[in-house]
Scaffold this active site. Structure first.
Site, PDB file in Angstrom:
ATOM      1  N   SER A 156      72.571  14.020  22.270  1.00 64.92           N
ATOM      2  CA  SER A 156      73.945  14.493  22.422  1.00 64.92           C
ATOM      3  C   SER A 156      74.686  13.656  23.469  1.00 64.92           C
ATOM      4  O   SER A 156      74.807  12.447  23.312  1.00 64.92           O
ATOM      5  CB  SER A 156      73.940  15.982  22.766  1.00 64.92           C
ATOM      6  OG  SER A 156      75.216  16.540  22.595  1.00 64.92           O
ATOM      7  N   ASP A 251      76.013  18.898  11.586  1.00 63.83           N
ATOM      8  CA  ASP A 251      76.390  18.717  12.993  1.00 63.83           C
ATOM      9  C   ASP A 251      77.774  18.092  13.060  1.00 63.83           C
ATOM     10  O   ASP A 251      78.056  17.107  12.363  1.00 63.83           O
ATOM     11  CB  ASP A 251      75.350  17.811  13.668  1.00 63.83           C
ATOM     12  CG  ASP A 251      75.615  17.542  15.139  1.00 63.83           C
ATOM     13  OD1 ASP A 251      76.559  18.129  15.707  1.00 63.83           O
ATOM     14  OD2 ASP A 251      74.882  16.734  15.730  1.00 63.83           O
ATOM     15  N   HIS A 281      72.730  20.571  15.278  1.00 65.33           N
ATOM     16  CA  HIS A 281      72.776  20.017  16.627  1.00 65.33           C
ATOM     17  C   HIS A 281      71.877  20.839  17.550  1.00 65.33           C
ATOM     18  O   HIS A 281      71.832  22.061  17.472  1.00 65.33           O
ATOM     19  CB  HIS A 281      74.212  20.044  17.152  1.00 65.33           C
ATOM     20  CG  HIS A 281      74.384  19.266  18.408  1.00 65.33           C
ATOM     21  ND1 HIS A 281      74.678  17.924  18.410  1.00 65.33           N
ATOM     22  CD2 HIS A 281      74.275  19.619  19.710  1.00 65.33           C
ATOM     23  CE1 HIS A 281      74.758  17.485  19.644  1.00 65.33           C
ATOM     24  NE2 HIS A 281      74.504  18.506  20.465  1.00 65.33           N
TER      25      HIS A 281
END
Length: 317
Positions: A156, A251, A281
């Protein structure tokens, strides 16, 4: 209709019981996660796990956690930056995944506890991340590591920081990075791709939550155009390290990860991309729910890293 892995469905059902993070302030969200009961997971075996404090800008220090695999060494290195939207997350967030990376790739993994926003907004997390990279490169012998074979990676915004320090290292002529592993990375703060529209609510990382994270991180709208925030907007992506870019099918960040991969390819950078089907995610650091899928992802980029090992070995021989 989204294609969801059964584990992802269970994860999202669990996630839906929590208050909307974007409706809370940063400190409340941190306290909420801190109060969550610990989850026991099976941890990969290693020779050693230790922590050190390292210097960064303004006479400050940050913590790193060093995972050493079994064997003689010196080992290739993997500098890891955890996820959490620049606002939450810490060494514990990525602990089980970092252990597995070290175990399965035979690399010393150095996980970096960079300072978080909003207390430390951009560019401080970037500066901490680059300082940690420099420290690892300069102190490799002290952690039984080989500085000539150093990769960066993270999930991320940790993927974002990995891409950013790769860019900075190119521009500052070091430290040398052999490869970058970007796991569903943030590469822009536009919030407007097709995947943002498709998965904007109900898939763990809502569009509004990503905006919440981004607004805590940046100082002003101008920062969204800064290449050290949004590597997708960098004019020159040539001569960057080979990249392995992994995205999750369901995501909001999927399309910007794939767009960054395409821009790297156009710039002549060797890139491998994987879309993990059925996943959402956050899966990569959730060992309690996704152990086999995490193992599969690591196995995929372990092959990428072994090719780097061979290349570095041939250069050094």
């Amino acid at each position: 209709m989204a294609n969801l892995d059964p584990q992802a469905k269970a994860y999202l059902e669990m996630f839906s019981q929590m208050p909307l993070m974007q409706s809370l302030d940063a400190q409340t969200v941190r306290e909420m996660f801190a109060l969550a009961p610990p989850v026991e997971v099976e941890l990969a075996s290693l020779a050693k796990v230790e922590e050190r404090m390292i210097p960064v800008a303004d006479d400050a220090e940050i913590k790193v956690r060093i995972y050493t695999p079994e064997g003689q060494g010196p080992f290739p290195l993997f500098v890891y930056y955890h996820g959490g939207g620049w606002v939450i997350g810490d060494l514990e967030t990525a602990d089980a995944s970092c252990r597995m990376i070290a175990n399965r790739t035979g690399r010393v993994v150095v996980s970096v506890d960079y300072r978080l926003s909003p207390e430390y907004k951009f560019p401080i997390p970037v500066e901490d991340s680059y300082a940690a990279l420099q420290w690892v490169s300069e102190n490799a012998p002290s952690i039984n590591g080989n500085a000539s074979n150093l990769v960066v990676g993270g999930d991320s915004e940790g993927g974002n920081l990995s891409a950013v320090v790769s860019l900075i290292s190119k521009e500052k002529n070091g430290p040398d990075i052999s490869g970058q592993v970007l796991i569903y990375p943030v590469t822009a703060l536009g919030y407007d791709t097709k995947s943002y529209q498709e998965f904007q609510q109900g898939f763990g990382l809502d569009r509004d939550l990503m905006i919440w994270f981004g607004n805590y991180y940046i100082n002003n709208e101008e920062d969204t155009k800064n290449k050290y925030v949004a590597t997708l907007l960098a004019e020159d992506l040539s001569n960057l390290p080979p990249a392995f870019i992994l995205t999750a099918e369901n995501d909001v960040l999927r399309d910007e990860g794939l767009a960054y991969a395409e821009r790297l390819k156009q710039a002549g950078v060797k890139v491998e991309t994987i879309i993990e089907t059925g996943l959402v995610h956050g899966y990569f650091t959730n060992m309690a729910v996704f152990p086999e899928r995490i193992k599969g992802s690591i196995n995929r980029f372990a092959k990428f890293l072994s090719e780097i090992d061979q290349k570095v070995s041939s250069v050094n021989s």
